[in-house]
Scaffold this motif. Sequence first.
Motif, PDB file in Angstrom:
ATOM      1  N   ASN A 112       0.823  -1.210   0.000  1.00  0.00           N
ATOM      2  CA  ASN A 112       0.000   0.000   0.000  1.00  0.00           C
ATOM      3  C   ASN A 112       0.863   1.268   0.000  1.00  0.00           C
ATOM      4  N   LYS A 113       0.217   2.429  -0.060  1.00  0.00           N
ATOM      5  CA  LYS A 113       0.946   3.689  -0.219  1.00  0.00           C
ATOM      6  C   LYS A 113       1.829   4.000   0.985  1.00  0.00           C
ATOM      7  N   ALA A 114       1.355   3.704   2.179  1.00  0.00           N
ATOM      8  CA  ALA A 114       2.155   3.976   3.370  1.00  0.00           C
ATOM      9  C   ALA A 114       3.445   3.160   3.360  1.00  0.00           C
ATOM     10  N   GLU A 115       3.328   1.895   2.988  1.00  0.00           N
ATOM     11  CA  GLU A 115       4.512   1.045   2.918  1.00  0.00           C
ATOM     12  C   GLU A 115       5.425   1.475   1.778  1.00  0.00           C
ATOM     13  N   GLN A 116       4.824   1.892   0.647  1.00  0.00           N
ATOM     14  CA  GLN A 116       5.631   2.372  -0.472  1.00  0.00           C
ATOM     15  C   GLN A 116       6.486   3.565  -0.050  1.00  0.00           C
ATOM     16  N   GLY A 117       5.899   4.472   0.721  1.00  0.00           N
ATOM     17  CA  GLY A 117       6.657   5.634   1.199  1.00  0.00           C
ATOM     18  C   GLY A 117       7.786   5.230   2.127  1.00  0.00           C
ATOM     19  N   HIS A 118       7.533   4.214   2.949  1.00  0.00           N
ATOM     20  CA  HIS A 118       8.559   3.734   3.875  1.00  0.00           C
ATOM     21  C   HIS A 118       9.752   3.160   3.118  1.00  0.00           C
ATOM     22  N   PHE A 119       9.477   2.360   2.096  1.00  0.00           N
ATOM     23  CA  PHE A 119      10.566   1.774   1.319  1.00  0.00           C
ATOM     24  C   PHE A 119      11.279   2.837   0.464  1.00  0.00           C
ATOM     25  N   LYS A 120      10.511   3.802  -0.049  1.00  0.00           N
ATOM     26  CA  LYS A 120      11.109   4.855  -0.866  1.00  0.00           C
ATOM     27  C   LYS A 120      12.067   5.706  -0.044  1.00  0.00           C
ATOM     28  N   LYS A 121      11.720   5.936   1.216  1.00  0.00           N
ATOM     29  CA  LYS A 121      12.593   6.705   2.108  1.00  0.00           C
ATOM     30  C   LYS A 121      13.922   5.992   2.323  1.00  0.00           C
ATOM     31  N   ALA A 122      13.869   4.653   2.354  1.00  0.00           N
ATOM     32  CA  ALA A 122      15.092   3.876   2.529  1.00  0.00           C
ATOM     33  C   ALA A 122      15.848   3.692   1.219  1.00  0.00           C
ATOM     34  N   GLY A 123      15.193   4.027   0.094  1.00  0.00           N
ATOM     35  CA  GLY A 123      15.843   3.893  -1.201  1.00  0.00           C
ATOM     36  C   GLY A 123      15.924   2.466  -1.694  1.00  0.00           C
ATOM     37  N   VAL A 124      14.929   1.646  -1.329  1.00  0.00           N
ATOM     38  CA  VAL A 124      14.922   0.243  -1.747  1.00  0.00           C
ATOM     39  C   VAL A 124      13.578  -0.079  -2.390  1.00  0.00           C
ATOM     40  N   SER A 125      13.500  -1.195  -3.085  1.00  0.00           N
ATOM     41  CA  SER A 125      12.246  -1.640  -3.692  1.00  0.00           C
ATOM     42  C   SER A 125      11.318  -2.202  -2.616  1.00  0.00           C
ATOM     43  N   SER A 126      10.037  -2.298  -2.931  1.00  0.00           N
ATOM     44  CA  SER A 126       9.053  -2.803  -1.973  1.00  0.00           C
ATOM     45  C   SER A 126       9.318  -4.275  -1.657  1.00  0.00           C
ATOM     46  N   LYS A 127       9.127  -4.644  -0.403  1.00  0.00           N
ATOM     47  CA  LYS A 127       9.442  -5.988   0.055  1.00  0.00           C
ATOM     48  C   LYS A 127       8.211  -6.675   0.633  1.00  0.00           C
ATOM     49  N   ARG A 128       8.184  -7.999   0.481  1.00  0.00           N
ATOM     50  CA  ARG A 128       7.073  -8.797   0.993  1.00  0.00           C
ATOM     51  C   ARG A 128       7.178  -8.990   2.504  1.00  0.00           C
ATOM     52  N   TYR A 129       8.380  -9.281   2.983  1.00  0.00           N
ATOM     53  CA  TYR A 129       8.587  -9.545   4.409  1.00  0.00           C
ATOM     54  C   TYR A 129       9.431  -8.429   5.015  1.00  0.00           C
ATOM     55  N   VAL A 130       8.998  -7.941   6.160  1.00  0.00           N
ATOM     56  CA  VAL A 130       9.751  -6.940   6.906  1.00  0.00           C
ATOM     57  C   VAL A 130       9.845  -7.419   8.354  1.00  0.00           C
ATOM     58  N   ARG A 131      11.065  -7.555   8.838  1.00  0.00           N
ATOM     59  CA  ARG A 131      11.277  -8.010  10.207  1.00  0.00           C
ATOM     60  C   ARG A 131      12.315  -7.120  10.881  1.00  0.00           C
TER      61      ARG A 131
END
Length: 227
Positions: free
Chosen positions: A78-97
């Motif tokens: 979703n958009k919130a997660e997309q923003g989180h990954f974009k801030k880190a400069g990485v592609s969207s991920k399925r698993y986050v731990r």
Amino acid sequence: MKKAILATKIGMTQIFNEDGTLVPVTVLQAGPCVVTQIKTVENDGYSAVQVGFVDKKDRIINKDASGRKELVHRHGVNKAEQGHFKKAGVSSKRYVREFKLENAEEYALGAEIKADVFAAGDKIDASAISKGKGFQGAIKRHGQHRGPMAHGSKFHRHQGSNGACSSPSRVFKGKGMPGHMGCVKVTVQNLEVVRVDAEKNLLLVKGAVPGPKKALVTIRETVKAQA
């Protein structure tokens, strides 16, 4: 530096050591993982590293001619997660731990963590969700004994007495009874890394690792090292 990584379980096989000893191993696809966030004591109250594993498509919303919204990738990020990954400069991920590490500041945002962080001979702890076995009886679920198997017996694989009648007139909490078996988090400690394939990001771990094939496995440096 403390070590940890996410992996998926491929399956089990067997290999031979240099001395010819046969060793049963579990093959794990370990990484590559990327650092998506670094948490510090000053900002978050504790030190930790958040990592992402396995690429996932973004959730895309298109509008037709009438202006109605239509989901293209319904199960994407979703958009919130997309923003989180974009801030880190990485592609969207399925698993986050998240791994609580005292040396989190030694990691860099967006850095890759590969299988070569571990080496042959390292001791690790592996955590995963165990295989689900559905509704099972007390014999299979808790290892309880069966009753006589004679024709006159009315008690074969039944659980037996659950509690006294007059006192305490109830069944004690925590008594082993039939029910849902499996699908719980299981951690196996002090497993040995037998071999590391840095090119293919494979870890060969001696013995069994919890979970079915394709399960997400969390690998950490062991907390109870044994000689």
